[in-house]
Scaffold this active site. Structure first.
Site, PDB file in Angstrom:
ATOM      1  N   GLY A  36      42.310  34.961  39.380  1.00  0.00           N
ATOM      2  CA  GLY A  36      42.624  34.680  37.980  1.00  0.00           C
ATOM      3  C   GLY A  36      41.603  34.582  36.962  1.00  0.00           C
TER       4      GLY A  36
ATOM      5  N   ARG B 249      59.426  47.377  48.998  1.00  0.00           N
ATOM      6  CA  ARG B 249      58.705  47.386  47.580  1.00  0.00           C
ATOM      7  C   ARG B 249      59.629  47.595  46.448  1.00  0.00           C
ATOM      8  NH1 ARG B 249      53.891  51.494  45.874  1.00  0.00           N
ATOM      9  NH2 ARG B 249      55.758  52.972  46.174  1.00  0.00           N
TER      10      ARG B 249
ATOM     11  N   MET C 242      46.644  43.162  43.232  1.00  0.00           N
ATOM     12  CA  MET C 242      46.052  44.125  44.252  1.00  0.00           C
ATOM     13  C   MET C 242      47.270  44.758  44.924  1.00  0.00           C
ATOM     14  SD  MET C 242      43.177  43.481  43.709  1.00  0.00           S
ATOM     15  CE  MET C 242      41.784  43.994  44.458  1.00  0.00           C
ATOM     16  N   ARG C 243      48.229  45.197  44.152  1.00  0.00           N
ATOM     17  CA  ARG C 243      49.094  46.222  44.781  1.00  0.00           C
ATOM     18  C   ARG C 243      49.496  47.347  44.005  1.00  0.00           C
ATOM     19  NH1 ARG C 243      51.847  43.954  48.740  1.00  0.00           N
ATOM     20  NH2 ARG C 243      51.464  41.768  49.210  1.00  0.00           N
TER      21      ARG C 243
ATOM     22  N   LEU D  42      51.847  50.056  42.534  1.00  0.00           N
ATOM     23  CA  LEU D  42      52.951  49.804  41.833  1.00  0.00           C
ATOM     24  C   LEU D  42      53.758  51.165  41.951  1.00  0.00           C
ATOM     25  CD1 LEU D  42      52.371  47.603  38.807  1.00  0.00           C
ATOM     26  CD2 LEU D  42      53.801  46.960  40.594  1.00  0.00           C
TER      27      LEU D  42
ATOM     28  N   HIS E 297      39.489  47.551  36.384  1.00  0.00           N
ATOM     29  CA  HIS E 297      38.755  48.116  37.795  1.00  0.00           C
ATOM     30  C   HIS E 297      37.368  47.745  37.725  1.00  0.00           C
ATOM     31  CE1 HIS E 297      38.850  50.141  41.548  1.00  0.00           C
ATOM     32  NE2 HIS E 297      37.939  50.718  41.036  1.00  0.00           N
TER      33      HIS E 297
ATOM     34  N   GLN F   4      31.374  41.196  32.423  1.00  0.00           N
ATOM     35  CA  GLN F   4      31.826  42.364  31.541  1.00  0.00           C
ATOM     36  C   GLN F   4      33.233  42.600  31.341  1.00  0.00           C
ATOM     37  OE1 GLN F   4      29.615  43.721  29.507  1.00  0.00           O
ATOM     38  NE2 GLN F   4      28.299  42.267  30.316  1.00  0.00           N
ATOM     39  N   GLU F   5      33.827  42.465  32.497  1.00  0.00           N
ATOM     40  CA  GLU F   5      35.432  42.364  32.416  1.00  0.00           C
ATOM     41  C   GLU F   5      36.046  41.398  31.580  1.00  0.00           C
ATOM     42  OE1 GLU F   5      37.441  42.475  36.325  1.00  0.00           O
ATOM     43  OE2 GLU F   5      35.440  43.198  37.286  1.00  0.00           O
TER      44      GLU F   5
HETATM   45  C1  GAR Z   1      38.407  41.613  39.165  1.00  0.00           C
HETATM   46  O1  GAR Z   1      37.153  42.010  39.657  1.00  0.00           O
HETATM   47  C2  GAR Z   1      39.106  43.001  38.895  1.00  0.00           C
HETATM   48  O2  GAR Z   1      38.473  43.863  38.278  1.00  0.00           O
HETATM   49  C3  GAR Z   1      39.624  43.414  40.486  1.00  0.00           C
HETATM   50  O3  GAR Z   1      39.841  42.253  40.906  1.00  0.00           O
HETATM   51  C4  GAR Z   1      39.305  41.012  40.533  1.00  0.00           C
HETATM   52  C5  GAR Z   1      39.943  40.329  39.995  1.00  0.00           C
HETATM   53  O4  GAR Z   1      39.231  38.902  39.710  1.00  0.00           O
HETATM   54  N1  GAR Z   1      40.830  44.369  40.406  1.00  0.00           N
HETATM   55  C6  GAR Z   1      41.007  45.538  41.194  1.00  0.00           C
HETATM   56  O5  GAR Z   1      39.867  45.597  42.084  1.00  0.00           O
HETATM   57  C7  GAR Z   1      41.950  46.259  40.999  1.00  0.00           C
HETATM   58  N2  GAR Z   1      41.876  47.221  41.731  1.00  0.00           N
HETATM   59  P1  GAR Z   1      39.962  37.696  39.185  1.00  0.00           P
HETATM   60  O6  GAR Z   1      41.178  37.410  40.223  1.00  0.00           O
HETATM   61  O7  GAR Z   1      39.040  36.694  39.415  1.00  0.00           O
HETATM   62  O8  GAR Z   1      40.504  38.026  38.163  1.00  0.00           O
END
Ligand code: GAR
Length: 208
Positions: free
Chosen positions: A20, A73, A96-97, A99, A115, A179-180
């Site tokens: 999160g 689902r 991580m699912r 939809l 991503h 960066q995210e």
């Molecule tokens: C992040 O790096 C996000 O980009 C990736 O999961 C991580 C979640 O981190 N998402 C994916 O790979 C989706 N395909 P967080 O739980 O610390 O936010």
């Protein structure tokens, strides 16, 4: 004559699966006043994950819709949709699912994902590993609207990150994550300000 000004605040529903930190970056941006939105609910598909604690700590309604408790689902998503009622934008933050097309269509243009690669390179669950194995010199992250494919929807924002020769999945993902945490709140802010226009595969960012 009296006027009453009603300011509508965009409501977010954030879906997470674990740690999160992307969720935290959105919570922090709202707290700082950089993002004028409200998180109505945080939903996880797993119990006892840090994302739930982060929401709880910030005083945000949080629910676990444990995938294991649903036969398929469709049932799982029915419960998700029930808990997302009234939400303007669904934000996938490390969810991580995949939809279903039914869910995606329901929130068309109102469903975002982040991503950890420069899409369309390295979609799927192992973006960092795939980027390192391929030997790219630059990777990064992408915020995009979700369509019916996997990590294939119209791109909103991207940030590039240099790949170092001695990078491991851990070191690369840590630098990409920084960066995210910048671009996800920015992308949501653009949505909130009504500045994102989807034109075919492209997302135009409108001037204010
Ligand atoms: C992040 O790096 C996000 O980009 C990736 O999961 C991580 C979640 O981190 N998402 C994916 O790979 C989706 N395909 P967080 O739980 O610390 O936010």
């Amino acid at each position: 004559m009296k006027f009453r000004v009603v300011i509508y605040v965009i409501k977010l529903g954030v879906l997470c699966s674990g740690r999160g930190t992307d969720l935290q970056s959105i919570i922090d941006a709202i707290k700082r006043g950089d993002l004028n939105a409200e998180i109505s609910v945080v939903i996880t598909d797993k119990p006892n994950v840090p994302a739930l604690e982060r929401a709880e700590k910030a005083g945000i309604k949080n629910i676990c819709v444990d995938r294991k408790n649903f036969a398929d689902r469709a049932d799982f998503e029915t419960e998700l949709l029930k808990n997302l009622e009234g939400v303007d934008l669904v934000v996938l933050a490390g969810f991580m699912r995949i939809l279903s097309p039914n869910f995606v269509r329901r929130y068309e243009g109102r469903l975002m994902n982040i991503h950890p690669s420069l899409l369309p390179s390295f979609p799927g669950a192992h973006a960092h590993r795939d980027a390192l194995n391929f030997g790219v010199k630059i990777s990064g992250c992408t915020v995009h609207f979700v369509d019916e494919g996997t990590d294939s929807g119209p791109i909103i924002l991207q940030a590039a990150v240099e790949v170092h020769e001695d990078d491991t999945e851990e070191t690369l993902s840590a630098r990409i994550l920084e960066q995210e945490h910048i671009i996800y709140p920015q992308a949501i802010k653009l949505f909130v300000e009504g500045r994102l226009k989807i034109v075919g595969r492209q997302v135009k960012i409108l001037e204010v």
